[in-house]
Design an enzyme around this catalytic site. Sequence first.
Site, PDB file in Angstrom:
ATOM      1  CE1 TYR A   1      11.731  31.629   5.136  1.00 36.88           C
ATOM      2  CE2 TYR A   1      11.796  29.268   4.657  1.00 36.88           C
ATOM      3  CZ  TYR A   1      11.606  30.582   4.243  1.00 36.88           C
ATOM      4  OH  TYR A   1      11.290  30.828   2.933  1.00 36.88           O
TER       5      TYR A   1
ATOM      6  NE  ARG B   1      -6.087   0.778  12.718  1.00 35.94           N
ATOM      7  CZ  ARG B   1      -5.020   0.777  11.942  1.00 35.94           C
ATOM      8  NH1 ARG B   1      -4.342   1.900  11.745  1.00 35.94           N
ATOM      9  NH2 ARG B   1      -4.603  -0.320  11.336  1.00 35.94           N
TER      10      ARG B   1
ATOM     11  CE  LYS C   1      -0.253  -0.274   5.025  1.00 37.99           C
ATOM     12  NZ  LYS C   1      -1.097  -0.263   6.221  1.00 37.99           N
TER      13      LYS C   1
END
Length: 380
Positions: A267, A145, A47
């Site tokens: 940053y 689940r 997957k």
Amino acid sequence: MPNRPETPFHSDLYGGRITIDLGAIAQNWTALKNRLGDATECAAAIKADAYGMGQAQAGQALYDEGCRTFFVAVPTEAIALRRVLPDAVIYALNGLLPGTIDHYLEHRIRPVLGSHAELVEWIDLCKGAGRSFDAAVHVDTGIHRLGLSPSEFTATFSKPDQMGPFIPSLLMSHLACGSKPTHVMNDHQLRLFREVTAPHAHIRRSLANSAGVLMGPEFHFDLVRPGISLYGGQAIENEPNPMKPVAKVEARIMIVRDVPEGDTIGYGASHTAGRPLKNAVVAAGYADGLLRGASSTDSRPGGFAMIGGHKAPILGRISMDMITLDVTDVPDHLVRRGAFVEMLGPNVAAADLAAYAETIDYEYLTSLGQRFERIYRPLS
């Protein structure tokens, strides 16, 4: 999921490259298969585009090595894999969405039925046709689940008239804590799966993912379905990883520059140079799967890359397109403009970078972006 296109540009136009060793994927599958008894089949979870490695290429390599059963997540992945592997057995783990039965039948995809409603819909299909169509049934043993609860499973399967002609091709469950073999949840799930499925010994059973394979034969049953281990990832925490690395991610140096002591980098000015530094700006960022959480600050170190056997720590924040590395202690001839640095590979494990980002190597591998050149090493 569509197959990845052939590389459309000249190699020099890419900021980096991902080299994927298909032979290592095949060898990892064989190594896991060799841990099993003769009665247990070794399938493959493929997957999420084979965990970022390329579903078509990895699927073909595994099939050529002898794998015949594959697990994907969603029907689109299954349909794409069917085009590559016309004779394989393909299961879709996420079950049966409404209105999709015709697609499953057309492409010979086996849903993993994960709710009572899905099971009833599939049973009605079989009753209407007067025959059984292949599908797996998922039993929830504690992960909460997908899956029928043990009581739902028992209530339905104890009444043959409700089942009609349907006989599942597989009964399965999924481990919640396999990465921690001593966790009490593993034994709890093993006992519950055995208890619930024992009256149906004529149906094949599957519990083990990669970690389950490594934990031992009591978890193997009739079929195992490893995933992360096939792609070189670490299935069990805090133990040596027995799998061969599969992917090598390299990015190119764009510029090398000096940073005075006391200046900040990147940053947010989150990393201050504690000494005069030499840094290399590399053409890779979180858009390429280099997780932003592996950035460094003045209060915590970040991840690292390797340049010619020398460690190069990440300096400051990982941005979308760039990473800055500390190359102060790397020989000058190795940090020239255009040179490649290893961001993932034999010297930088996916689990290492993931740990700096406070995540897991699953997320790292499946996040690898589309901007790098992809090079596949074939099976030898």
